[in-house]
Design a protein around this motif. Structure first.
Motif, PDB file in Angstrom:
ATOM      1  N   GLN A  84       0.682   0.708  -5.588  1.00 62.27           N
ATOM      2  CA  GLN A  84      -0.496  -0.114  -5.804  1.00 62.27           C
ATOM      3  C   GLN A  84      -1.623   0.303  -4.854  1.00 62.27           C
ATOM      4  O   GLN A  84      -1.383   0.828  -3.773  1.00 62.27           O
ATOM      5  CB  GLN A  84      -0.158  -1.593  -5.578  1.00 62.27           C
ATOM      6  N   GLU A  85      -2.848   0.033  -5.292  1.00 61.27           N
ATOM      7  CA  GLU A  85      -4.016   0.382  -4.482  1.00 61.27           C
ATOM      8  C   GLU A  85      -4.080  -0.453  -3.202  1.00 61.27           C
ATOM      9  O   GLU A  85      -4.436   0.039  -2.136  1.00 61.27           O
ATOM     10  CB  GLU A  85      -5.297   0.154  -5.300  1.00 61.27           C
ATOM     11  N   SER A  86      -3.725  -1.722  -3.307  1.00 65.81           N
ATOM     12  CA  SER A  86      -3.834  -2.635  -2.179  1.00 65.81           C
ATOM     13  C   SER A  86      -2.738  -2.379  -1.145  1.00 65.81           C
ATOM     14  O   SER A  86      -1.543  -2.390  -1.463  1.00 65.81           O
ATOM     15  CB  SER A  86      -3.749  -4.082  -2.677  1.00 65.81           C
ATOM     16  N   GLU A  87      -3.136  -2.172   0.099  1.00 62.74           N
ATOM     17  CA  GLU A  87      -2.169  -1.981   1.172  1.00 62.74           C
ATOM     18  C   GLU A  87      -1.354  -3.252   1.409  1.00 62.74           C
ATOM     19  O   GLU A  87      -0.148  -3.194   1.682  1.00 62.74           O
ATOM     20  CB  GLU A  87      -2.883  -1.576   2.460  1.00 62.74           C
ATOM     21  N   ALA A  88      -2.006  -4.409   1.275  1.00 64.17           N
ATOM     22  CA  ALA A  88      -1.300  -5.681   1.451  1.00 64.17           C
ATOM     23  C   ALA A  88      -0.211  -5.829   0.393  1.00 64.17           C
ATOM     24  O   ALA A  88       0.908  -6.278   0.696  1.00 64.17           O
ATOM     25  CB  ALA A  88      -2.291  -6.842   1.361  1.00 64.17           C
ATOM     26  N   ALA A  89      -0.530  -5.445  -0.830  1.00 66.49           N
ATOM     27  CA  ALA A  89       0.465  -5.538  -1.911  1.00 66.49           C
ATOM     28  C   ALA A  89       1.621  -4.582  -1.649  1.00 66.49           C
ATOM     29  O   ALA A  89       2.787  -4.922  -1.906  1.00 66.49           O
ATOM     30  CB  ALA A  89      -0.197  -5.226  -3.251  1.00 66.49           C
ATOM     31  N   ARG A  90       1.306  -3.397  -1.135  1.00 66.84           N
ATOM     32  CA  ARG A  90       2.376  -2.437  -0.830  1.00 66.84           C
ATOM     33  C   ARG A  90       3.269  -2.957   0.294  1.00 66.84           C
ATOM     34  O   ARG A  90       4.489  -2.772   0.280  1.00 66.84           O
ATOM     35  CB  ARG A  90       1.786  -1.078  -0.452  1.00 66.84           C
ATOM     36  N   ASN A  91       2.669  -3.613   1.278  1.00 68.01           N
ATOM     37  CA  ASN A  91       3.460  -4.162   2.388  1.00 68.01           C
ATOM     38  C   ASN A  91       4.405  -5.257   1.909  1.00 68.01           C
ATOM     39  O   ASN A  91       5.542  -5.366   2.385  1.00 68.01           O
ATOM     40  CB  ASN A  91       2.530  -4.708   3.472  1.00 68.01           C
ATOM     41  N   GLU A 116       5.127  -1.052  -7.678  1.00 64.47           N
ATOM     42  CA  GLU A 116       4.451  -1.791  -6.611  1.00 64.47           C
ATOM     43  C   GLU A 116       4.159  -0.916  -5.395  1.00 64.47           C
ATOM     44  O   GLU A 116       3.175  -1.131  -4.683  1.00 64.47           O
ATOM     45  CB  GLU A 116       5.299  -3.000  -6.198  1.00 64.47           C
ATOM     46  N   LYS A 132      -3.127   8.647  -0.685  1.00 61.49           N
ATOM     47  CA  LYS A 132      -2.422   8.034  -1.816  1.00 61.49           C
ATOM     48  C   LYS A 132      -1.226   8.864  -2.286  1.00 61.49           C
ATOM     49  O   LYS A 132      -0.615   8.554  -3.303  1.00 61.49           O
ATOM     50  CB  LYS A 132      -3.388   7.841  -2.985  1.00 61.49           C
TER      51      LYS A 132
END
Length: 679
Positions: free
Chosen positions: A554-561, A551, A596
């Motif tokens: 992941q590409e998405s910053e929101a998902a990483r947060n 996780e 990245k």
């Protein structure tokens, strides 16, 4: 060493959990029931289920069927696979009267039809119904063949029942035209009749490792239980990590309104009536567990002495639940004061490492067992090489390896450059060790003096027969791991910056002290970790830690947060393992300045887990200046501001400010130093 599989011998003190599960099953007014046995990976769920199965099997009127969730993973329709397997097991383990044989074949027919219609369901509902009503020439043949195969596997129990293609066609046509609710109701009614015909008081189905299955398999298994098999006199016991089952539910029903976490919770609450949660082991419980592991290794789990130990633990008063319930003194009493020296040393080790493992591994029995197995394997390898290694020294170094891998690697470099005895470690011990640290008395009545160990030598020396091996070891352990991105300064740099880490200073103070030890053989047998530790990190990562690692990239910053918020809840052992895995990626990357890059992800993790900051500094200390991005200087300032780790940050930035290989890093570090001093 110890098996990593489930055990029928209770080493975890879970008899009270077995008791509550069996009490539910034996209370007819509570049936049918689904019992969820929830716990983290490695918490002891499988052993608990094994013990429960052994207790229930003592009742002749109770049929216990035990399955691993993976058994149904390879099937296109896990639901029908589970149902068919249960019928197969009932037929093979009970003596069937003719009526029961007929019911089994009838139920198998329905299951085969469900499976066939599921396969054709991809064609659409209209095509499926038209195919069924149109006579099903090909489908009929397939269905008859499947049923014939299943029937033959039942042997003599169902030989008297004839299977006719015409009968199957009729069954399929009728079933396909029925209302779905009626089909489910009829199946449950026939299944209930079958249990009555087999004279079963209770059917218990145990499904373990459900959380290791794919989300669709998890949902189909739960649906099979609730829709088709949930009839009087049945009990289903599911062993799983509750979080992963909820995740499967959210994957299956993402379109439902409301917070997604609530969907998983509500779904489980409707399917599972009783939740039994396996707790993590506390410090005293883990020490008791480790002591029992060593005692079982010495005396055998089937010995009278071991049975006495279990009886003592079981009979302990309620007031002793939070105490170590089996230790050196108790073992000595059980063995009539004739305790083997090896066991005495093992129990002494257990007392020293249990507090650290309890916190660092979150009281996880499997992780603890794997730590001990690694320790034992290294001792065995040393024995094969005719090299003496002190068990307590090895255990202490392994704690550093597990929980502070960057410190462990730097210590490996220092000892390799100084023939196994790094002066930096000696200075750090001298400055931090408490008075009389080499002669403390344990609660077991043992002495903590290194001279009182079972080893005959007071230093870790090479046996006289193995001098050639010693040279090999020194040569091999002197080789630097992963030399390409590490600067030559790494092997001679001071470890003074580590002293800001409270865990490390506590580790320094713990016995045995290492200043006078030759550490080269210990690091020789850790080469698998030092020469590419990603594999080692992954091997000891729990499923949650592995998911976290995925996780964070992941590409998405929101998902990483979102992942970083969850990272704050990880156990110290998991956090360390994730840090170690990302650190290896940092060492392998060519462009650390990429957005990245693993370096950025590691920075994010350290921001969420401040206790990793000193290891982050240690990692950066060993990376060549020329490949570091200038943005790292500002990141260090921000982290230091949050953590209050000013001194170690200043030391690293000062080093960079004199860089001869990167003028940009030099300038950025100089500016960063000014920022830090202004804080």
């Amino acid at each position: 060493m110890w098996s990593d599989n489930e055990s029928e011998v209770d080493l975890l003190g879970f008899d009270h959990l077995v008791s509550v599960i069996t009490s539910i099953i034996r209370n007819e007014s509570l049936l049918p029931a689904t019992i969820g046995v929830y716990g983290d990976w490695g918490s002891g769920k499988s052993s608990l289920l094994k013990r429960t199965e052994a207790v229930l099997e003592t009742d002749e009127d109770v049929l216990v069927l035990s399955f691993n969730g993976w058994l149904f993973e390879g099937y296109e329709d896990a639901k029908t696979a589970l149902m068919g397997t249960i019928l197969d097991e009932i037929a093979s383990k009970r003596t069937l009267v003719p009526a029961a044989k007929h019911l089994i074949v009838k139920l198998l027919k329905r299951i085969n039809v469900m499976e066939v219609l599921t396969r054709t369901g991809k064609m659409g509902l209209k095509a499926t119904l038209a195919y069924a009503v149109g006579g099903l020439p090909a489908l009929s043949l397939s269905g008859a063949s499947d049923i014939a195969t299943l029937t033959s596997e039942l042997g003599d129990k169902v030989k008297e029942v004839k299977l006719e293609d015409a009968e199957l066609d009729k069954f399929i046509k009728e079933d396909a035209s029925q209302n779905l609710r009626r089909g489910i109701r009829e199946f449950r009614k026939d299944f209930e009749k079958l249990l009555k015909e087999t004279k079963l008081k209770t059917l218990v189905v145990i499904i373990d490792d459900l959380d290791r299955c794919m989300p669709d398999t998890i949902i189909e298994t739960l649906e099979a239980i609730k829709l088709f098999l949930f009839v009087p006199h049945t009990a289903f016991i599911l062993g799983a990590d509750e979080r992963l089952v909820k995740y499967a539910v959210r994957r299956r029903f993402p379109e439902l309104p409301g917070e997604r976490a609530e969907v998983g919770r509500d779904y489980l609450e409707k399917l599972v009536q009783f939740a039994v949660r396996v707790p993590s082991l506390g410090r005293s419980e883990l020490e008791t567990y480790i002591n029992l592991l060593f005692f079982a290794k010495t005396t055998s789990p089937t010995s009278d002495a071991f049975k006495k130990a279990q009886e003592y633990i079981t009979s302990s008063s309620a007031g002793s639940f939070l105490d170590v319930r089996f230790n050196y003194g108790i073992a000595k009493s059980i063995l009539n004061d004739e305790i083997p020296p090896e066991l005495a040393e093992d129990l002494n080790i257990a007392q020293r490492i249990a507090p650290v493992l309890a916190v660092g591994l979150n009281g996880n029995p499997r992780q603890c067992k794997r730590f001990l197995n690694t320790l034992m394997m290294r001792l065995e390898m040393a024995k094969a090489k005719k090299v003496e290694m002190k068990q307590r020294v090895l255990a202490k170094l392994m704690l550093l390896e597990y929980f502070k891998p960057e410190f462990f690697k730097r210590l490996a470099e220092l000892q390799a450059a100084q023939q196994g005895q790094p002066k930096e470690l000696a200075i750090a011990e001298q400055n931090n060790a408490p008075k009389n640290s080499t002669n403390t008395t344990t609660s077991n009545g043992q002495t903590g003096d290194d001279k009182d160990e079972t080893e005959t030598s007071d230093k870790s020396k090479i046996a006289s027969k193995g001098k050639a091996t010693s040279d090999d070891i020194k040569k091999s352990s002197s080789a630097k791991p992963n030399p390409s991105p590490l600067s030559s300064e790494a092997s001679t740099s001071s470890i003074s910056t580590w002293l800001s880490d409270s865990w490390f200073t506590d580790w320094l103070k713990s016995n045995p002290l290492l200043a006078d030890e030759d550490l080269s053989p210990y690091f020789f047998f850790s080469r698998d970790i030092l020469q590419g530790s990603l594999g080692g990190a992954l091997q000891r990562m729990t499923p949650q830690a592995q998911e976290m690692l995925k996780e964070l990239f992941q590409e998405s910053e929101a998902a990483r947060n979102i992942a970083l918020k969850k990272a704050k809840e990880m156990s110290p052992g998991d956090a360390s393992a994730v840090f170690q895995a990302i650190s290896e990626r940092v060492r392998e990357e060519e462009d650390l300045g990429d957005e990245k890059s693993a370096l950025n992800r590691l920075n994010d993790l350290v921001a969420a887990r401040p206790e990793l900051f000193s290891q982050f500094i240690a990692l950066l200390n060993g990376i060549t200046d020329s490949i570091l991005p200038i943005t790292i200087c500002l990141k260090i300032v921000n982290l230091a501001k949050e953590n209050g780790e000013i001194n170690s940050s200043l030391e690293l930035l000062t080093k960079w400010s004199t860089s001869a290989t990167s003028s940009q890093l030099k300038a950025a570090a100089t500016n960063a130093i000014k920022r830090l001093k202004d804080l």
